[in-house]
Write a protein that holds these residues in place. Sequence first.
Motif, mmCIF file in Angstrom:
data_model
loop_
_atom_site.group_PDB
_atom_site.id
_atom_site.type_symbol
_atom_site.label_atom_id
_atom_site.label_comp_id
_atom_site.label_asym_id
_atom_site.label_seq_id
_atom_site.Cartn_x
_atom_site.Cartn_y
_atom_site.Cartn_z
ATOM 1 N N ARG A 232 0.841 -1.193 0.000
ATOM 2 C CA ARG A 232 0.000 0.000 0.000
ATOM 3 C C ARG A 232 0.882 1.252 0.000
ATOM 4 N N VAL A 233 0.352 2.324 -0.524
ATOM 5 C CA VAL A 233 1.107 3.572 -0.555
ATOM 6 C C VAL A 233 0.545 4.522 0.490
ATOM 7 N N GLU A 234 1.409 5.407 0.986
ATOM 8 C CA GLU A 234 1.060 6.268 2.115
ATOM 9 C C GLU A 234 -0.083 7.235 1.797
ATOM 10 N N SER A 235 -0.118 7.736 0.579
ATOM 11 C CA SER A 235 -1.116 8.758 0.255
ATOM 12 C C SER A 235 -2.527 8.184 0.121
ATOM 13 N N ILE A 236 -2.622 6.875 -0.087
ATOM 14 C CA ILE A 236 -3.939 6.233 -0.208
ATOM 15 C C ILE A 236 -3.923 4.951 0.638
ATOM 16 N N PRO A 237 -3.726 5.117 1.956
ATOM 17 C CA PRO A 237 -3.531 3.932 2.821
ATOM 18 C C PRO A 237 -4.753 3.041 2.927
ATOM 19 N N ASP A 238 -5.931 3.595 2.630
ATOM 20 C CA ASP A 238 -7.153 2.800 2.774
ATOM 21 C C ASP A 238 -7.436 1.922 1.570
ATOM 22 N N ILE A 239 -6.617 2.045 0.529
ATOM 23 C CA ILE A 239 -6.849 1.252 -0.680
ATOM 24 C C ILE A 239 -6.002 -0.014 -0.626
ATOM 25 N N PRO A 240 -6.631 -1.188 -0.667
ATOM 26 C CA PRO A 240 -5.845 -2.435 -0.591
ATOM 27 C C PRO A 240 -5.115 -2.698 -1.904
ATOM 28 N N THR A 241 -4.059 -3.469 -1.808
ATOM 29 C CA THR A 241 -3.405 -3.907 -3.037
ATOM 30 C C THR A 241 -4.228 -5.035 -3.648
ATOM 31 N N ALA A 242 -4.061 -5.214 -4.940
ATOM 32 C CA ALA A 242 -4.782 -6.289 -5.618
ATOM 33 C C ALA A 242 -4.362 -7.646 -5.051
ATOM 34 N N LYS A 243 -3.094 -7.728 -4.653
ATOM 35 C CA LYS A 243 -2.607 -8.984 -4.085
ATOM 36 C C LYS A 243 -3.336 -9.324 -2.794
ATOM 37 N N GLU A 244 -3.606 -8.312 -1.962
ATOM 38 C CA GLU A 244 -4.279 -8.545 -0.682
ATOM 39 C C GLU A 244 -5.662 -9.161 -0.870
ATOM 40 N N VAL A 245 -6.329 -8.792 -1.951
ATOM 41 C CA VAL A 245 -7.704 -9.290 -2.156
ATOM 42 C C VAL A 245 -7.733 -10.463 -3.125
ATOM 43 N N GLY A 246 -6.550 -11.021 -3.420
ATOM 44 C CA GLY A 246 -6.508 -12.275 -4.169
ATOM 45 C C GLY A 246 -6.225 -12.177 -5.645
ATOM 46 N N TYR A 247 -5.801 -11.008 -6.110
ATOM 47 C CA TYR A 247 -5.507 -10.850 -7.543
ATOM 48 C C TYR A 247 -4.112 -10.234 -7.709
ATOM 49 N N PRO A 248 -3.080 -11.040 -7.592
ATOM 50 C CA PRO A 248 -1.703 -10.521 -7.569
ATOM 51 C C PRO A 248 -1.232 -9.989 -8.921
ATOM 52 N N VAL A 249 -1.424 -8.714 -9.128
ATOM 53 C CA VAL A 249 -0.944 -8.026 -10.331
ATOM 54 C C VAL A 249 -0.106 -6.839 -9.876
ATOM 55 N N PHE A 250 1.086 -6.739 -10.418
ATOM 56 C CA PHE A 250 1.990 -5.671 -10.009
ATOM 57 C C PHE A 250 2.376 -4.839 -11.234
ATOM 58 N N SER A 251 2.387 -3.537 -11.049
ATOM 59 C CA SER A 251 2.773 -2.659 -12.143
ATOM 60 C C SER A 251 3.622 -1.516 -11.617
ATOM 61 N N GLY A 252 4.852 -1.442 -12.078
ATOM 62 C CA GLY A 252 5.744 -0.320 -11.771
ATOM 63 C C GLY A 252 6.158 0.322 -13.081
ATOM 64 N N ASN A 253 5.695 1.513 -13.303
ATOM 65 C CA ASN A 253 5.875 2.136 -14.618
ATOM 66 C C ASN A 253 6.783 3.363 -14.514
ATOM 67 N N LEU A 254 7.787 3.415 -15.383
ATOM 68 C CA LEU A 254 8.724 4.552 -15.421
ATOM 69 C C LEU A 254 8.437 5.414 -16.639
ATOM 70 N N GLN A 255 8.794 6.675 -16.541
ATOM 71 C CA GLN A 255 8.716 7.564 -17.696
ATOM 72 C C GLN A 255 10.087 7.557 -18.388
ATOM 73 N N TYR A 256 10.098 7.118 -19.625
ATOM 74 C CA TYR A 256 11.360 7.001 -20.377
ATOM 75 C C TYR A 256 11.517 8.198 -21.310
ATOM 76 N N TRP A 257 12.771 8.567 -21.542
ATOM 77 C CA TRP A 257 13.097 9.669 -22.441
ATOM 78 C C TRP A 257 13.915 9.104 -23.591
ATOM 79 N N TRP A 258 13.475 9.397 -24.828
ATOM 80 C CA TRP A 258 14.100 8.776 -25.999
ATOM 81 C C TRP A 258 14.448 9.828 -27.049
ATOM 82 N N PHE A 259 15.678 9.782 -27.528
ATOM 83 C CA PHE A 259 16.075 10.584 -28.675
ATOM 84 C C PHE A 259 15.915 9.737 -29.948
ATOM 85 N N PRO A 260 15.816 10.377 -31.109
ATOM 86 C CA PRO A 260 15.825 9.599 -32.366
ATOM 87 C C PRO A 260 17.122 8.799 -32.503
#
Length: 439
Positions: A232-260
Amino acid sequence: MAKITTHIVVALLIGLSIFSYAKMGSRHTESYPNRPIRVIVPYNPGGGTDTYARILQKAIKDNDLMPQQLVIVNKPGGGATIGSTYVIDSRNDGYTILCNHEALMTSKVIGQSPYGPEAFEAVAATGESGLAVLVSENSPFKTMTEFMEAAKARPETLKLGVNLGTPTHFCGIQLEETLPGARFRLVSTGGGANRLAALMGGHLDAALFSVGELIRFRENGLRPLAYLGEERVESIPDIPTAKEVGYPVFSGNLQYWWFPKGTDPEIVSYMAAVLNSAMETDYVKKRSAELEILPRTIVGVELAERITQKMGLFSRMKVPSRVELPDVTFWSVAAVLALGLVVLSKAIFNPKKTDGEASENKLRFDLAFGVIGLCVLYVFFMGMGLIPFVWATILFILVSGLYLTNYDRKKVCYVVEVALGMSFGLHFIFTQLFAIQLP
């Protein structure tokens, strides 16, 4: 007298255009960067990637991390492929850079885009955030379990808003895999701002948003069901993770910078250092904390390893085949040819004469095909990068103009004026007024 005055005015306009072009050319020899750098965001304004790019833009400007500014240019559509393609086709001079998250990789994996990371020069990855499943406050689904069980009981009926070819799309597929039989109707809505509009308008049953978007959009009347992270994240502590409720999906997304592809490594290193410095500023740290984004920066070898690891992960996922859209290019060409045949047949079999018109109306196919051939050469030489836009346009108009006027010496002056005026003038209009890069 009037003719001489006209030629003088035309010559002055051409001279100004040539001066502007020469001035632009001289700047390429100066130190980098000597003009604003365009950041292509392949989504509408207001989404997660757009917001994050603007945060770094402000940090770089306020802290004088670069002598020139970043200019955000939004080019949404096609699951981010329109903006990505624009950068691929841009000059590799360091003045056009793409900011996009892992959609660049997922689009390649599902076949939505023919290119992936190999078509760019990776600069840096900044700011990592997770995703969450949201419904509107009026939704009958109070929990993630209710939502998933409904997807199983009524497969292909619940509309889940994603952006096809992006991490939200892959998260939707992963959720289906956690509960056998569950199937969503994945609806491509574009970026986060579009997903919000579709969800609030009742066009979706649920949608996937980044945590930053969740925090910004929550006041619009949204209800989060689950966070797709390890903890869980601090800013939304009341929101459970999907894993906690039986649906283990994880997503960590970065912003990438690309030149031609082919951008000078020194320019790549320079921009990576600028972005790294921006990430260390108090402003970026503060805004990242507010949006619950991990202020992480990856460059160099670690960045290459991260991209390889992610591409391997996405490639192993089972992506259901999607319905192919009609070949728009083919049907457009076919329609143009069909209409052209109609016009041509009318000109041949039902010619109309007007008063004073010559009794013989000879079609000059030789001139038409000659100009078409010159057009093909014109596009070919520019497309292959053999000759820049200005000189290609001058040659094309000169040759085709002399050809159409049957090499009439009296008209050479006009042809030269048109060639110079159009080539330098169009270059000025496109590059300076519309900020469009030409070949």
